[in-house]
Design a protein around this motif. Structure first.
Motif, PDB file in Angstrom:
ATOM      1  N   LEU A 279      41.386  53.457  39.072  1.00  0.00           N
ATOM      2  CA  LEU A 279      41.268  52.262  39.893  1.00  0.00           C
ATOM      3  C   LEU A 279      40.084  51.452  39.434  1.00  0.00           C
ATOM      4  CD1 LEU A 279      42.652  50.958  42.176  1.00  0.00           C
ATOM      5  CD2 LEU A 279      41.021  52.013  43.721  1.00  0.00           C
TER       6      LEU A 279
ATOM      7  N   SER B 110      42.818  47.640  38.506  1.00  0.00           N
ATOM      8  CA  SER B 110      42.493  47.065  39.808  1.00  0.00           C
ATOM      9  C   SER B 110      43.107  45.674  39.919  1.00  0.00           C
ATOM     10  CB  SER B 110      40.986  47.055  40.056  1.00  0.00           C
ATOM     11  OG  SER B 110      40.343  46.248  39.112  1.00  0.00           O
ATOM     12  N   SER B 111      43.257  45.000  38.796  1.00  0.00           N
ATOM     13  CA  SER B 111      43.885  43.683  38.853  1.00  0.00           C
ATOM     14  C   SER B 111      45.370  43.796  39.188  1.00  0.00           C
ATOM     15  CB  SER B 111      43.722  42.957  37.519  1.00  0.00           C
ATOM     16  OG  SER B 111      42.362  42.784  37.229  1.00  0.00           O
TER      17      SER B 111
ATOM     18  N   VAL C 166      46.782  46.159  40.857  1.00  0.00           N
ATOM     19  CA  VAL C 166      46.887  46.548  42.263  1.00  0.00           C
ATOM     20  C   VAL C 166      46.626  45.344  43.172  1.00  0.00           C
ATOM     21  CG1 VAL C 166      45.905  47.969  44.088  1.00  0.00           C
ATOM     22  CG2 VAL C 166      46.265  48.939  41.836  1.00  0.00           C
ATOM     23  N   GLU C 167      45.646  44.568  42.810  1.00  0.00           N
ATOM     24  CA  GLU C 167      45.363  43.389  43.638  1.00  0.00           C
ATOM     25  C   GLU C 167      46.562  42.464  43.707  1.00  0.00           C
ATOM     26  OE1 GLU C 167      42.055  40.682  43.126  1.00  0.00           O
ATOM     27  OE2 GLU C 167      40.721  42.142  44.012  1.00  0.00           O
TER      28      GLU C 167
ATOM     29  N   GLU D 151      49.308  44.050  45.815  1.00  0.00           N
ATOM     30  CA  GLU D 151      48.933  44.065  47.224  1.00  0.00           C
ATOM     31  C   GLU D 151      49.145  42.687  47.849  1.00  0.00           C
ATOM     32  OE1 GLU D 151      46.273  43.305  49.448  1.00  0.00           O
ATOM     33  OE2 GLU D 151      46.724  44.964  50.799  1.00  0.00           O
ATOM     34  N   ARG D 152      48.747  41.681  47.117  1.00  0.00           N
ATOM     35  CA  ARG D 152      48.877  40.331  47.634  1.00  0.00           C
ATOM     36  C   ARG D 152      50.342  40.012  47.913  1.00  0.00           C
ATOM     37  NH1 ARG D 152      44.671  37.781  46.326  1.00  0.00           N
ATOM     38  NH2 ARG D 152      44.616  38.069  44.074  1.00  0.00           N
TER      39      ARG D 152
ATOM     40  N   LEU E 149      50.767  48.682  51.347  1.00  0.00           N
ATOM     41  CA  LEU E 149      50.618  49.264  50.015  1.00  0.00           C
ATOM     42  C   LEU E 149      49.859  50.566  50.150  1.00  0.00           C
ATOM     43  CD1 LEU E 149      48.398  48.621  47.121  1.00  0.00           C
ATOM     44  CD2 LEU E 149      50.761  49.331  47.065  1.00  0.00           C
TER      45      LEU E 149
ATOM     46  N   LEU F  68      48.165  53.614  48.212  1.00  0.00           N
ATOM     47  CA  LEU F  68      47.596  53.789  46.895  1.00  0.00           C
ATOM     48  C   LEU F  68      47.509  55.254  46.505  1.00  0.00           C
ATOM     49  CD1 LEU F  68      45.991  52.302  44.627  1.00  0.00           C
ATOM     50  CD2 LEU F  68      43.939  52.857  45.923  1.00  0.00           C
TER      51      LEU F  68
ATOM     52  N   GLU G 211      47.183  40.595  37.170  1.00  0.00           N
ATOM     53  CA  GLU G 211      47.497  40.361  38.585  1.00  0.00           C
ATOM     54  C   GLU G 211      48.927  39.881  38.733  1.00  0.00           C
ATOM     55  OE1 GLU G 211      45.038  38.403  41.286  1.00  0.00           O
ATOM     56  OE2 GLU G 211      43.173  38.890  40.235  1.00  0.00           O
TER      57      GLU G 211
ATOM     58  N   LEU H 270      38.898  44.084  45.305  1.00  0.00           N
ATOM     59  CA  LEU H 270      39.205  45.371  44.710  1.00  0.00           C
ATOM     60  C   LEU H 270      38.705  45.379  43.277  1.00  0.00           C
ATOM     61  CD1 LEU H 270      40.511  47.952  45.387  1.00  0.00           C
ATOM     62  CD2 LEU H 270      42.619  47.114  44.386  1.00  0.00           C
ATOM     63  N   ASN H 271      38.449  44.197  42.820  1.00  0.00           N
ATOM     64  CA  ASN H 271      38.195  43.977  41.424  1.00  0.00           C
ATOM     65  C   ASN H 271      36.750  44.186  41.029  1.00  0.00           C
ATOM     66  OD1 ASN H 271      39.400  43.285  39.105  1.00  0.00           O
ATOM     67  ND2 ASN H 271      40.442  41.553  40.038  1.00  0.00           N
TER      68      ASN H 271
ATOM     69  N   SER I  43      35.881  49.144  44.100  1.00  0.00           N
ATOM     70  CA  SER I  43      36.891  50.047  43.574  1.00  0.00           C
ATOM     71  C   SER I  43      36.344  51.469  43.527  1.00  0.00           C
ATOM     72  CB  SER I  43      37.399  49.577  42.212  1.00  0.00           C
ATOM     73  OG  SER I  43      36.366  49.583  41.274  1.00  0.00           O
TER      74      SER I  43
ATOM     75  N   GLU J 128      38.045  54.595  45.378  1.00  0.00           N
ATOM     76  CA  GLU J 128      38.385  55.804  44.626  1.00  0.00           C
ATOM     77  C   GLU J 128      37.869  57.054  45.313  1.00  0.00           C
ATOM     78  OE1 GLU J 128      37.496  56.535  40.491  1.00  0.00           O
ATOM     79  OE2 GLU J 128      39.118  55.223  39.882  1.00  0.00           O
TER      80      GLU J 128
ATOM     81  N   GLU K 150      39.850  57.719  48.492  1.00  0.00           N
ATOM     82  CA  GLU K 150      41.195  58.162  48.170  1.00  0.00           C
ATOM     83  C   GLU K 150      41.196  59.631  47.781  1.00  0.00           C
ATOM     84  OE1 GLU K 150      43.370  58.731  45.462  1.00  0.00           O
ATOM     85  OE2 GLU K 150      45.184  58.172  46.552  1.00  0.00           O
TER      86      GLU K 150
ATOM     87  N   LEU L  34      46.369  56.837  51.858  1.00  0.00           N
ATOM     88  CA  LEU L  34      45.407  55.747  51.955  1.00  0.00           C
ATOM     89  C   LEU L  34      46.169  54.437  51.842  1.00  0.00           C
ATOM     90  CD1 LEU L  34      42.991  54.145  49.645  1.00  0.00           C
ATOM     91  CD2 LEU L  34      42.722  54.481  52.083  1.00  0.00           C
ATOM     92  N   THR L  35      46.095  53.623  52.865  1.00  0.00           N
ATOM     93  CA  THR L  35      46.732  52.318  52.801  1.00  0.00           C
ATOM     94  C   THR L  35      45.663  51.273  52.581  1.00  0.00           C
ATOM     95  OG1 THR L  35      48.573  52.992  54.171  1.00  0.00           O
ATOM     96  CG2 THR L  35      48.133  50.653  54.036  1.00  0.00           C
ATOM     97  N   LEU L  36      45.914  50.453  51.582  1.00  0.00           N
ATOM     98  CA  LEU L  36      44.892  49.528  51.122  1.00  0.00           C
ATOM     99  C   LEU L  36      45.115  48.128  51.681  1.00  0.00           C
ATOM    100  CD1 LEU L  36      42.599  49.154  49.005  1.00  0.00           C
ATOM    101  CD2 LEU L  36      44.388  48.442  47.430  1.00  0.00           C
TER     102      LEU L  36
ATOM    103  N   ASN M 172      43.445  44.518  51.122  1.00  0.00           N
ATOM    104  CA  ASN M 172      42.504  43.762  50.312  1.00  0.00           C
ATOM    105  C   ASN M 172      42.451  42.339  50.855  1.00  0.00           C
ATOM    106  OD1 ASN M 172      42.452  42.841  46.759  1.00  0.00           O
ATOM    107  ND2 ASN M 172      41.079  42.424  48.441  1.00  0.00           N
TER     108      ASN M 172
ATOM    109  N   GLU N 217      45.363  35.945  54.968  1.00  0.00           N
ATOM    110  CA  GLU N 217      45.534  37.364  54.768  1.00  0.00           C
ATOM    111  C   GLU N 217      44.682  38.145  55.758  1.00  0.00           C
ATOM    112  OE1 GLU N 217      44.759  38.485  50.635  1.00  0.00           O
ATOM    113  OE2 GLU N 217      46.712  37.560  50.315  1.00  0.00           O
TER     114      GLU N 217
END
Lengths: 338, 338
Positions: free
Chosen positions: A69, A75-76, A78-79, A82-83, A92, A94, A295, B69-70, B75, B79, B82, B92-94, B96, B103
């Motif tokens: 991660l 991480s990008s 995932v971001e 997630e969005r 989401l 993880l 992303e 997250l970036n 991160s 980690e 998690e 684990l639900t994320l 962001n 959002e």
DNA sequence: CTGAAAGCGCTAACAC
DNA sequence: GTGTTAGCGCTTTCAG
């Protein structure tokens, strides 16, 4: 906790109608829907996802499995995912495998099988056939990002073309002595990205009629430190110093740029450097690179899954375009010095 | 999908016993348990988390809300969390929030309220009182990481002490003209980390009898680029060039080191530089820094929540130790030049 | 278009 | 220690 029949009572309808009105499944008159919605709103009603899932079989939750991660690419992705999921009302979950072997097994054997996710995104994971068949046995949509997965639809970027593009940029500028710092072929969580990029490099060189000596291709581990070490080694060589370096990642390219500076060489006057990624630091270092928009890749993966899960929105189903990439010319590349 | 009564039939017991045997709640004879376990194993049985959650009220899932997250810090926290959760069988639900206002609202109003999580970890989030009360109304354990949350137990690191330590290191070496590059006080997702660190800097300076001029404290945005820009500005000043820089983050410190080099100054001969974080790049740049172990913070947060959720394992409940930090002396600091 | 009723797959009292 | 019996809170046929 306010429940569905409280809302039903307040709206003067049955629980079934509330369910239909709020979920959009089943026809409800506009007027009833409005009454239900305002009742739900006033009561701060939120469905219980468990009850809803248990009854309907849909979880509104997708799992994403990543090998790390802590790295920019992951991480990008995932971001982005997630969005896109959040936007569509999905959670989401993880699963990060960076911990080691045990974790990996328990994720695949236990966590992913609890029927808690509707679908899974596997990022840059070389899954074993057991793992794949385990996932497919769940009968859940599965999409890979960042590499081909046997038997699984995957978002693939054309690594060879990317590498060719970067190399061609250097060739076009007039470079002929080009060093490629690539990935080692052993990294098993990557999809031979290293070798694909090496192939692209070779293709471009060959197409331009340039020789590719074995020592002009070096293996490194994608980190800045390793890029630095190898670049310093190559740039310090008394006989065949390259005039340009193509690194298979921006981090290695930045390491190479720092090595050049430490040797008193200027970039790009003495040596041109190009990377791949468009890492967040690339702009600061004024690095020419080939951007690959991770992303967007995560977003796309999520959208594909959602389209599969909700056939009604099938308009988005044809998002299977080849992944975009783009040469970004900044100040780390120029013609070789006269 | 094989269900619980299939297992029950195969093991020759009732569904209730299977449930007890597999979950560990309730007494089951060793022999029965073994029979149930092997039946479950043979059938590849995995509980349906929805049904289980609906019936028991426990989700085995915790939510983590992060502003980004970036970035390395976030991160890393995720980690760590998690890893600890997975180890204990939790998902684990994320969530962001980096996308923007909308959002954020939907996460707090909708997602977190679906009763899908047992608890939530809020990382470096300045929650509004509405948001906090909304979360507390869920009656779920909540823990903050990386800053104080009104009315919420939080893992706090002593930012002032960290900054003091870094500054004292420079003072001990003999520096008196020290520049502090800190965070801007407006960043609203951080917990005045910038100002706490500035206070620590001032305390150390004052304690050593050193003057703190207004121009020796500069605000930046924690990025490498901004650290670079401000350091260059300060180091290029014809009159009062600092002999040392204390940056409130490693990224800014690295930027400062690069600025020094670009001006032809050597680190640490001409200027000493110290950061905070022990960012993954700190080692490569041989940066002296104060490490703050974000992964450990995430792990700790998860363990605290689990201890709260499972009173049986209460041994771990007293994990509320102050968060550790540690000065790591590498090669970016030294005595000022004779 | 709406309501009644039957579960979704499991857990938790309560008996035995 | 183990089985029986009710639900958990919703969705979804099926009638009407």
């Amino acid at each position: 906790m306010v429940g569905i029949d409280e809302v039903a009572r307040r709206a003067g309808v049955s629980a079934a109608t509330v369910s239909r009105a709020l979920s959009g499944n089943g026809a409800v008159s506009a007027e009833t829907r409005a009454r239900v919605e305002s009742a739900a709103h006033e009561l701060h009603y939120v469905v219980s996802s468990n009850a809803s899932s248990l009854a309907s079989g849909r979880m509104r939750n997708v799992g994403i499995v990543v090998p790390h991660l802590n790295r920019w690419f992951f991480s990008s992705v995932v971001e982005g995912a997630e969005r896109a999921l959040l936007r569509n009302g999905y959670d989401l979950t993880l699963y990060n495998l960076s911990g080691g072997g045990d974790e990996r097994r328990s994720v695949f054997d236990h966590f992913l099988r609890r029927r808690r996710v509707d679908a899974v995104i596997a990022v840059a994971l070389e899954l074993t056939t057991d793992e794949i068949s385990g996932l497919l046995a769940l009968d859940k949509p599965l999409v890979g990002v960042g590499g081909p997965l046997a038997g699984v639809p995957s978002l693939e970027i054309d690594e060879i073309a990317i590498a060719r593009l970067a190399t061609e940029h250097l060739i076009m500028l007039g470079h002929t002595a080009i060093l490629h710092i690539g990935g080692s072929s052993e990294e098993d969580t990557d999809f031979h990205i290293g070798s694909h990029r090496r192939i692209g490099f070779q293709q471009a060189m060959t197409a331009a009629g340039l020789p590719v000596a074995a020592e002009s291709m070096i293996c490194a581990d994608f980190t800045m430190a390793d890029g630095y070490a190898h670049a310093k080694q190559a740039l310090g060589h008394p006989h065949h110093r390259p005039t340009a370096i193509f690194a298979a990642s921006d981090e290695m390219a930045i390491g190479a740029a720092l090595a050049a500076r430490d040797l008193g060489l200027s970039v790009p006057q003495d040596v041109s450097i190009v990377g791949i990624d468009d890492h967040e630091l690339a702009d600061f270092f004024q690095l020419t690179t080939v951007a690959q928009f991770p992303e967007r890749q995560g977003e796309l993966a999520a959208e594909i899954l959602i389209a599969q899960l909700e056939p009604s929105r099938r308009e988005e189903a044809s998002l299977r375009v080849p992944l975009p990439f783009e040469l970004l010319v900044r100040s780390s590349t120029a013609r070789p010095q006269g």
